[in-house]
Design a protein around this motif. Structure first.
Motif, PDB file in Angstrom:
ATOM      1  N   ALA A 163       0.820  -1.206   0.000  1.00  0.00           N
ATOM      2  CA  ALA A 163       0.000   0.000   0.000  1.00  0.00           C
ATOM      3  C   ALA A 163       0.852   1.254   0.000  1.00  0.00           C
ATOM      4  CB  ALA A 163      -0.935  -0.012   1.211  1.00  0.00           C
ATOM      5  N   GLN A 164       2.050   1.200   0.600  1.00  0.00           N
ATOM      6  CA  GLN A 164       2.917   2.372   0.685  1.00  0.00           C
ATOM      7  C   GLN A 164       3.736   2.580  -0.589  1.00  0.00           C
ATOM      8  OE1 GLN A 164       3.225   4.686   3.184  1.00  0.00           O
ATOM      9  NE2 GLN A 164       4.661   5.780   1.855  1.00  0.00           N
ATOM     10  N   TRP A 165       4.333   1.518  -1.119  1.00  0.00           N
ATOM     11  CA  TRP A 165       5.299   1.661  -2.219  1.00  0.00           C
ATOM     12  C   TRP A 165       4.845   0.993  -3.523  1.00  0.00           C
ATOM     13  CZ3 TRP A 165       7.803  -0.120   2.564  1.00  0.00           C
ATOM     14  CH2 TRP A 165       8.347   0.942   3.292  1.00  0.00           C
ATOM     15  N   GLY A 166       3.696   0.372  -3.521  1.00  0.00           N
ATOM     16  CA  GLY A 166       3.258  -0.320  -4.724  1.00  0.00           C
ATOM     17  C   GLY A 166       3.883  -1.707  -4.834  1.00  0.00           C
ATOM     18  N   ALA A 167       3.762  -2.306  -6.001  1.00  0.00           N
ATOM     19  CA  ALA A 167       4.281  -3.658  -6.203  1.00  0.00           C
ATOM     20  C   ALA A 167       5.806  -3.655  -6.172  1.00  0.00           C
ATOM     21  CB  ALA A 167       3.780  -4.221  -7.528  1.00  0.00           C
ATOM     22  N   GLY A 168       6.371  -4.723  -5.605  1.00  0.00           N
ATOM     23  CA  GLY A 168       7.816  -4.872  -5.511  1.00  0.00           C
ATOM     24  C   GLY A 168       8.150  -6.226  -4.934  1.00  0.00           C
ATOM     25  N   TRP A 169       9.422  -6.403  -4.588  1.00  0.00           N
ATOM     26  CA  TRP A 169       9.812  -7.697  -4.041  1.00  0.00           C
ATOM     27  C   TRP A 169       9.083  -8.011  -2.736  1.00  0.00           C
ATOM     28  CZ3 TRP A 169      11.755  -7.526   0.828  1.00  0.00           C
ATOM     29  CH2 TRP A 169      12.296  -6.307   1.269  1.00  0.00           C
ATOM     30  N   TRP A 170       8.697  -6.954  -2.007  1.00  0.00           N
ATOM     31  CA  TRP A 170       8.002  -7.139  -0.730  1.00  0.00           C
ATOM     32  C   TRP A 170       6.585  -7.688  -0.908  1.00  0.00           C
ATOM     33  CZ3 TRP A 170      10.188  -2.555  -2.448  1.00  0.00           C
ATOM     34  CH2 TRP A 170       9.313  -1.707  -3.156  1.00  0.00           C
TER      35      TRP A 170
END
Length: 300
Positions: A163-170
């Motif tokens: 929710a904070q940074w969008g799609a990624g490895w997390w």
């Protein structure tokens, strides 16, 4: 005493039925918040889903304290609290994570089921431990495993990062699966964690505590997802401390009935003595008779 209270045989006020229902009403609100989080996730409102589960955790921490303050603790209230926790922190996070980060994969549903079942098993064990009258007094200062509200919030950390940074490895499928399995293992484990209701703040730390509360309030308004992630990792970081302190207390039966604050003072004093000993600054012991005799022998 007002007209809504009566006095019992021992002069103790008996609360009215309406007052005694207040803690259960708060528990029902927490359960509704958890169920509403599922709806928000299905509607695509990830932020609201996280916020509602966080609100359920706050309400869960309040209802028990209010019940004790009002002297309104009941068996049905305890059972209702466990059922609400199973929904708000087991079922709700599992479904929210499945429909957001694990959707479209059957194995993701399996992981969601594992997490929900872990919460239910943890609550069942907690209810059986409550009735254990033979447990040492210090056991009330620790939970066995990660409690349900903390477990639900830990599981939501990848979703908060999404929710904070969008799609990624997390937010990748393998990491979310591994994270949920780790959270499930912590929930059903026997690793001790601190019971927050037993944690006391020394007077000299009152200013620091108030500043921390102000910073958390600012973070809740400006960076709520980062705040949730930070709180989750701070909670995980406290687990080694909880393991160490429980082992320390378990090895010293004479401290079992001492309040936690006094036990902390004892541990600090022991740690200071060990530090002085390692530095070679330990006070020299008074010379006994054997030392004086040896001294006379050397003088001759």
């Amino acid at each position: 005493m007002n007209e809504h209270e009566m006095t019992g045989e021992q002069g103790r006020p008996i609360r009215s039925a309406g007052v005694r229902l207040v803690p259960s009403a708060i528990t029902v609100l927490a359960m509704c918040a958890g169920l509403s989080a599922i709806k928000m996730a299905l509607d695509g409102s990830v932020g609201l889903a996280i916020a509602l589960i966080g609100a359920a955790a706050l309400l869960d921490g309040v209802d028990g304290r209010i019940a004790r303050l009002l002297d309104a603790t009941t068996r049905i209230g305890a059972e209702l609290d466990s059922l609400a926790d199973a929904i708000s922190f087991g079922v709700a996070p599992a479904i929210v994570l499945y429909v957001t980060l694990l959707t479209g994969n059957n194995f993701g549903w399996v992981v969601a089921l594992i997490f929900a079942v872990s919460i239910v098993l943890r609550l069942a064990r907690f209810n059986t431990l409550i009735d254990d009258t033979e447990a040492p007094a210090y056991h009330k200062d620790y939970f066995v495993g990660v409690p349900a509200p903390a477990g639900g919030l830990i599981a939501l950390a990848p979703l908060a990062a999404y929710a904070q940074w969008g799609a990624g490895w997390w937010s990748s499928f393998p990491l979310v699966v591994i994270w949920m399995v780790i959270a499930s293992a912590l929930i059903v484990s026997r690793i001790p964690t601190l019971a927050m209701k037993q944690v006391s703040v020394p007077p000299r730390m009152a200013v620091a505590l108030l500043i921390s509360v102000a910073l958390m309030a600012a973070g809740l308004v400006t960076y709520p997802y980062i705040l949730l992630i930070a709180v989750v990792f701070l909670y995980l970081a406290h687990i080694p401390y909880a393991v160490h302190t429980k082992r320390w207390v378990a090895a010293r039966p004479e401290t079992w009935h001492i309040p936690p604050a006094e036990r902390r003072a004892l541990r600090r004093s022991n740690a200071q003595r060990r530090s002085l000993a390692r530095l070679g600054l330990r006070r020299s012991k008074p010379r006994g008779r054997s030392s004086r005799v040896a001294g006379r022998g050397r003088a001759r």
